[in-house]
Scaffold this motif. Structure first.
Motif, PDB file in Angstrom:
ATOM      1  N   GLY A 117       0.811  -1.204   0.000  1.00 16.43           N
ATOM      2  CA  GLY A 117       0.000   0.000   0.000  1.00 16.43           C
ATOM      3  C   GLY A 117       0.846   1.255   0.000  1.00 16.43           C
ATOM      4  O   GLY A 117       2.067   1.222  -0.197  1.00 16.43           O
ATOM      5  N   LEU A 118       0.200   2.371   0.224  1.00 13.60           N
ATOM      6  CA  LEU A 118       0.915   3.649   0.295  1.00 13.60           C
ATOM      7  C   LEU A 118       1.948   3.615   1.408  1.00 13.60           C
ATOM      8  O   LEU A 118       3.064   4.146   1.261  1.00 13.60           O
ATOM      9  N   TYR A 119       1.574   2.986   2.522  1.00  7.74           N
ATOM     10  CA  TYR A 119       2.498   2.773   3.640  1.00  7.74           C
ATOM     11  C   TYR A 119       2.572   1.282   3.937  1.00  7.74           C
ATOM     12  O   TYR A 119       1.716   0.508   3.515  1.00  7.74           O
ATOM     13  N   PHE A 125      -1.062  12.269  -0.478  1.00  5.99           N
ATOM     14  CA  PHE A 125       0.013  11.280  -0.596  1.00  5.99           C
ATOM     15  C   PHE A 125       0.802  11.531  -1.876  1.00  5.99           C
ATOM     16  O   PHE A 125       0.221  11.719  -2.950  1.00  5.99           O
ATOM     17  N   PHE A 133      -4.759   3.405  -6.976  1.00  2.00           N
ATOM     18  CA  PHE A 133      -5.313   3.427  -5.628  1.00  2.00           C
ATOM     19  C   PHE A 133      -6.779   3.870  -5.646  1.00  2.00           C
ATOM     20  O   PHE A 133      -7.625   3.272  -4.972  1.00  2.00           O
ATOM     21  N   TRP A 187      -9.751   1.402  -4.306  1.00  5.14           N
ATOM     22  CA  TRP A 187     -10.557   1.793  -3.146  1.00  5.14           C
ATOM     23  C   TRP A 187     -12.037   1.928  -3.514  1.00  5.14           C
ATOM     24  O   TRP A 187     -12.909   1.523  -2.742  1.00  5.14           O
ATOM     25  N   LEU A 227     -12.766   1.218   4.601  1.00  2.00           N
ATOM     26  CA  LEU A 227     -12.580   2.416   3.783  1.00  2.00           C
ATOM     27  C   LEU A 227     -13.759   3.372   3.965  1.00  2.00           C
ATOM     28  O   LEU A 227     -13.591   4.559   4.237  1.00  2.00           O
ATOM     29  N   VAL A 239      -3.082   6.783   8.441  1.00  4.98           N
ATOM     30  CA  VAL A 239      -1.887   6.385   7.684  1.00  4.98           C
ATOM     31  C   VAL A 239      -1.614   4.902   7.882  1.00  4.98           C
ATOM     32  O   VAL A 239      -1.256   4.183   6.932  1.00  4.98           O
ATOM     33  N   THR A 266      -3.625   2.622   5.629  1.00 10.28           N
ATOM     34  CA  THR A 266      -3.210   2.482   4.220  1.00 10.28           C
ATOM     35  C   THR A 266      -2.231   1.333   4.017  1.00 10.28           C
ATOM     36  O   THR A 266      -1.909   0.993   2.877  1.00 10.28           O
ATOM     37  N   TYR A 298      -6.588  -1.647   1.262  1.00 13.07           N
ATOM     38  CA  TYR A 298      -6.083  -0.370   0.743  1.00 13.07           C
ATOM     39  C   TYR A 298      -5.008  -0.547  -0.340  1.00 13.07           C
ATOM     40  O   TYR A 298      -4.492   0.442  -0.859  1.00 13.07           O
TER      41      TYR A 298
END
Length: 548
Positions: free
Chosen positions: A80-82, A109, A128, A132, A148, A190, A193, A198
């Protein structure tokens, strides 16, 4: 006296009584030492890790899946993003950074320049947004749409079919900039994510695969540390290092075999033969290995319980349900049958789960449900009187060793303490899940592992609308408490609402029968280093593991 009996004798007696009567927080307590090289037939060190899964893999479609086994596989082939690091803290992954507005409602982001899918295509902000929205779309959403929709602005209305996708607070500014608007400040957003639901999806690829998406290893596009090169739901998966992964220099192990091995005795034999590098021990084997340098224990934010189905007779009868809830002793289960570090459960929320004012949730609340065999008999007799007959009851379990032992224990406890007979229905793990979704059960041995470190990760699961998987439960007062807690900024007030919600579902409505908070004892080869499990979300993290 009972606690002193050897486990095999105890289980034998349980079986005789039955015959005569008719599955995120893990803290490793040890670390393997005195390492050695793994060698191939030609004597050269192999950079391969061999592990086992205790059940079949239900579903690798990240939008639909809900179980820890599928999460564990996906967490190592997707990102994911993180991503959660070695210390279980979210750190930048597909995103290199995030900007948060002062009011905590808008997250911007910024994606890295060099993030790619396993086919070489760029991972973009659109991937993303598409993923989502797909996870929240009522036509494609799975059971995790809430993780979400509960936080992203407009998500709940979209999931309910009351609004269109373009009203949801997810903006793509450009290929590398994703802007997310939240309904309310969410300090742990955060960290969310890093959760499986996510993860991104490539719209073109998913569309091309259609209903075959995620059914085979080559019907998945990967952006994580590894890719799948083999996938059999019943046998396991093979993971190989992803050459397109942005942080591949920090991925040490070249190949990982994850084999489905349901019997713990079989897994132990393979471990001792050198065919597995880590193994979870059955309770019968703990005493034999507890002095080994390769031995360790873990405790987890995972609660096991009997899920009562309020939509099925005779479980719909409150007195029958309450009798079954009070008719067994969880401490006997953990001390004698499991013997692996698990703790008896007298509530839903696991120990060490965050509370308020420096106390955990369990420390604040204490025990909610305690066994009471005399009361259970009275309730059972009253329930039978109301029904006009003695009901036939079945208990659904998965077919792994621990689930089967747990089912046998419950069956024998009811026979011994209440004088009643129940039947066991045993199915593969994925079959057990589907049977519950299909509303084809009376009660089942089930579990829930935390997605994040807050009691809400358990309690919002039983909110309306009622779901067969959650026991067909609906209570307006319960909904009101949990919903208002989501919007409460005062931590003490918020926690009191959640404490009251747990009490309602367990003592007033008897939705669950608490069993135990999961623990495990394991053996790990001394050449395996940096093995990580996470306190919430996907348990298994292989990015940081090394074979030395």
């Amino acid at each position: 006296m009972r606690k002193k009996w050897p486990k095999m004798l105890y289980l034998l007696l349980l079986s005789l009584m039955v015959v005569l009567g008719g599955c995120n927080f893990k803290e490793s307590s040890t670390e393997s030492k005195n390492g050695k090289d793994v060698k191939s037939s030609n004597g050269k060190p192999e950079n391969v890790l061999n592990l086992s899964l205790d059940n079949d893999i239900p579903d690798l479609n990240q939008v639909k899946t809900t179980d820890a086994i599928s999460f564990s596989v996906l967490n190592n082939v997707m990102e994911g993003l993180y991503r959660l690091n070695k210390d279980n803290e979210p750190e930048p992954a597909m995103a290199k950074s995030v900007d948060v507005t002062d009011d905590g409602l808008t997250y911007t982001f910024h994606l890295r320049d060099n993030v790619k899918w396993s086919n070489g295509d760029r991972v973009t902000a659109n991937d993303f947004q598409y993923s989502w929205l797909r996870a929240m779309n009522p036509d494609t959403a799975g059971s995790y749409s809430f993780i979400l929709a509960d936080y992203i602005k407009g998500g709940a209305a979209f999931t309910a079919g009351e609004a269109k996708a373009d009203t949801v607070g997810i903006e793509v500014k450009d290929d590398q900039t994703l802007v997310v608007h939240l309904e309310k400040p969410t300090p742990f957003f955060v960290g969310l994510t890093a959760f499986v639901t996510y993860f991104p999806l490539n719209e073109k690829f998913v569309t091309e695969k259609g209903d075959q998406f995620a059914l085979k290893y080559d019907n998945i596009l990967y952006n994580g540390p590894y890719v799948l090169t083999d996938y059999d739901q019943a046998k396991g998966v093979v993971l190989e290092k992803n050459p397109e992964y942005w942080d591949k220099k920090n991925v040490a192990v070249e190949k990982i075999n994850l084999k489905v091995i349901k019997e713990q005795s079989t897994a132990l034999n393979l471990y001792e033969a050198g065919d597995l590098d880590r193994v979870v021990l059955s309770s019968a084997d703990v005493n034999s290995f507890k002095d080994s340098k390769e031995f360790g224990t873990e405790t987890e934010f995972t609660s096991y319980y009997i899920q009562f189905n309020l939509g099925k007779e005779p479980i719909s009868n409150p007195n029958i349900r309450k009798a079954l809830q009070l008719g067994y002793d969880p401490k006997v289960l953990t001390d004698v049958v499991l013997n692996n570090g698990s703790e008896p459960a007298y509530g839903l929320i696991a120990p060490k789960m965050a509370g308020v004012d420096g106390k955990t949730f369990r420390e604040i609340k204490g025990d909610v449900i305690k066994p009471d065999f005399k009361k259970a008999k009275e309730l059972w007799e009253q329930g039978v009187k109301e029904l006009g007959k003695t009901p036939e009851i079945t208990l659904l379990t998965a077919d792994d060793t621990i689930s089967k032992d747990t089912g046998t224990f419950i069956q024998s406890e009811y026979k011994k303490n209440l004088g009643i007979d129940i039947s066991l229905v045993t199915k593969p793990y994925s079959g057990r899940l589907q049977t519950m979704r299909d509303n084809d059960y009376q009660m089942a041995v089930s579990k829930w592992g935390a997605d994040y470190n807050d009691p809400m990760t358990y309690l919002d699961l039983w909110m309306s609308p009622s779901k067969p998987f959650r026991g067909s439960y609906a209570n307006a007062k319960y909904d009101e408490l949990v919903d208002s807690a989501k919007n409460e900024s005062d931590d003490k007030v918020r926690m009191n609402k959640l404490l009251e919600a747990e009490k309602i579902m367990l003592t007033d409505d008897s939705v669950l029968g608490p069993l135990y908070y999961q623990g495990s004892a394991f053996l790990q080869k001394p050449y395996v280093k940096g093995f990580v499990t996470h306190p919430y979300g996907a348990p298994l993290e292989l990015k940081y593991t090394k074979v030395k």
